[in-house]
Scaffold this motif. Structure first.
Motif, PDB file in Angstrom:
ATOM      1  N   SER A 111      39.462 -14.518   8.745  1.00 22.79           N
ATOM      2  CA  SER A 111      39.375 -13.081   9.000  1.00 22.79           C
ATOM      3  C   SER A 111      38.037 -12.524   8.519  1.00 22.79           C
ATOM      4  CB  SER A 111      40.533 -12.353   8.316  1.00 22.79           C
ATOM      5  OG  SER A 111      40.403 -12.403   6.905  1.00 22.79           O
TER       6      SER A 111
ATOM      7  N   GLU B 147      34.907 -10.853  10.756  1.00 25.73           N
ATOM      8  CA  GLU B 147      34.253  -9.593  10.436  1.00 25.73           C
ATOM      9  C   GLU B 147      32.744  -9.762  10.332  1.00 25.73           C
ATOM     10  OE1 GLU B 147      36.126  -7.158   7.340  1.00 25.73           O
ATOM     11  OE2 GLU B 147      37.811  -8.551   7.411  1.00 25.73           O
TER      12      GLU B 147
ATOM     13  N   GLU C 186      31.275 -10.064  13.804  1.00 25.50           N
ATOM     14  CA  GLU C 186      31.234  -8.761  14.478  1.00 25.50           C
ATOM     15  C   GLU C 186      30.103  -7.894  13.923  1.00 25.50           C
ATOM     16  OE1 GLU C 186      34.210  -4.968  15.404  1.00 25.50           O
ATOM     17  OE2 GLU C 186      34.925  -6.726  14.304  1.00 25.50           O
TER      18      GLU C 186
ATOM     19  N   LYS D  12      29.590  -7.685   3.304  1.00 25.61           N
ATOM     20  CA  LYS D  12      30.659  -8.538   3.835  1.00 25.61           C
ATOM     21  C   LYS D  12      30.317 -10.016   3.647  1.00 25.61           C
ATOM     22  CE  LYS D  12      33.706  -7.099   5.310  1.00 25.61           C
ATOM     23  NZ  LYS D  12      35.016  -6.778   4.677  1.00 25.61           N
TER      24      LYS D  12
END
Length: 286
Positions: A40, A44, A47, A92
């Protein structure tokens, strides 16, 4: 001043794990959940990386923002959307990289031995121990019979050969039942259930001692048997049998590598061949 008794449930379970030299401090690895979380985070990052590239292309089409891709200082001072997206991507990535390192380090923690997992499950079922206090989904926490699904906080056992495993899983229980509890050789880690923990290092030492004695006796025993035989064919047959037995002992009673077993067996066979050769020479001279 005496310590007050711990309430049942997790407080007693924690005390039981802590008091057993961490040998039953067994926790789930959550391999599937960890990989899912990493996937996951990876999605992210992918993206955000694409969004940053799209913003760079968009800025490049405008004369007032074209230099943002060439000067991070200018982009930062201008508080541009491109720079904000880059900071979001960096945060991130830090989370993703930190989590990967954590999972990698966790995977280096050894799994418990089957006997350790069995001891924990026995305590959880014992009405004097855990008394099956786990309810709902938590009741399946230690339901998986595969030890590789868990990690154990105790130091890994140095010797993991089949014989040491046999002692731990089969012999130790009988020893404690008939003799160990009388001699007090183990450490009582739960007074209510009487659960006793035995040092893994001492078990390993005992296994090594037995293995060493067997490996030392076999050559002498072989020579003794060969000395009683007069037929050369019988001596060769006995040599083959004892050589196979020696290799089996080394393989089962130690954690020697295959090449080490070959080398030890070859040396053992060479001693037997030398004895047979000297016996044949003595017969021909006689």
């Amino acid at each position: 001043m005496h310590d007050s008794p711990l309430p049942p449930g997790y407080p007693r379970l924690a005390a039981f794990m802590r008091g057993s030299q961490n040998e039953v401090a067994i926790l789930k690895r959550f391999d599937h959940a960890n990989v899912l979380a990493l996937l996951s985070l990876q999605a992210e990052v992918v993206e955000l990386e694409q969004e940053y590239r799209d913003q760079c292309l968009l800025d490049h089409q405008d004369d007032s923002t074209r230099r943002f891709s060439e000067s991070l200082k200018l982009s930062r001072h201008s508080k541009s959307p491109q720079y904000e997206k880059l900071m979001e991507l960096r945060e991130k990535l830090e989370e993703y990289n930190r989590f990967i390192i954590q999972v990698h380090q966790m995977n280096s923690i050894p799994s418990p031995q089957p006997s350790q997992l069995s001891a924990l499950k026995d305590w959880l079922r014992d009405f004097k121990g855990g008394n099956s206090f786990l309810q709902s989904n938590e009741a399946f926490t230690w339901a998986d019979p595969d030890p590789s699904s868990y990690l154990c906080l105790s130091a890994p056992v140095k010797e993991t050969d089949p014989f040491t495993t046999f002692i731990t899983e089969k012999i130790l229980g009988a020893y404690h039942h008939f003799l160990g509890h009388r001699l007090g050789t183990g450490e009582v880690v739960d007074t209510e259930t009487g659960h006793t923990s035995y040092s893994s290092s001492r078990i390993s030492q005992a296994s090594s001692l037995i293995t060493t004695v067997l490996a030392s006796i076999l050559p002498v025993l072989t020579i003794l048997v060969l000395n009683t035989l007069e037929s050369t064919n019988a001596r060769i047959a006995v040599t083959a049998a004892f050589t196979a037995l020696f290799a089996l002992v080394i393989a089962v009673f130690s954690d020697a590598k295959r090449i080490e077993i070959f080398a030890a067996t070859a040396t053992f066979a060479a001693v037997e061949v030398v004895f047979i050769g000297s016996a044949l020479t003595g017969t021909s001279q006689g």
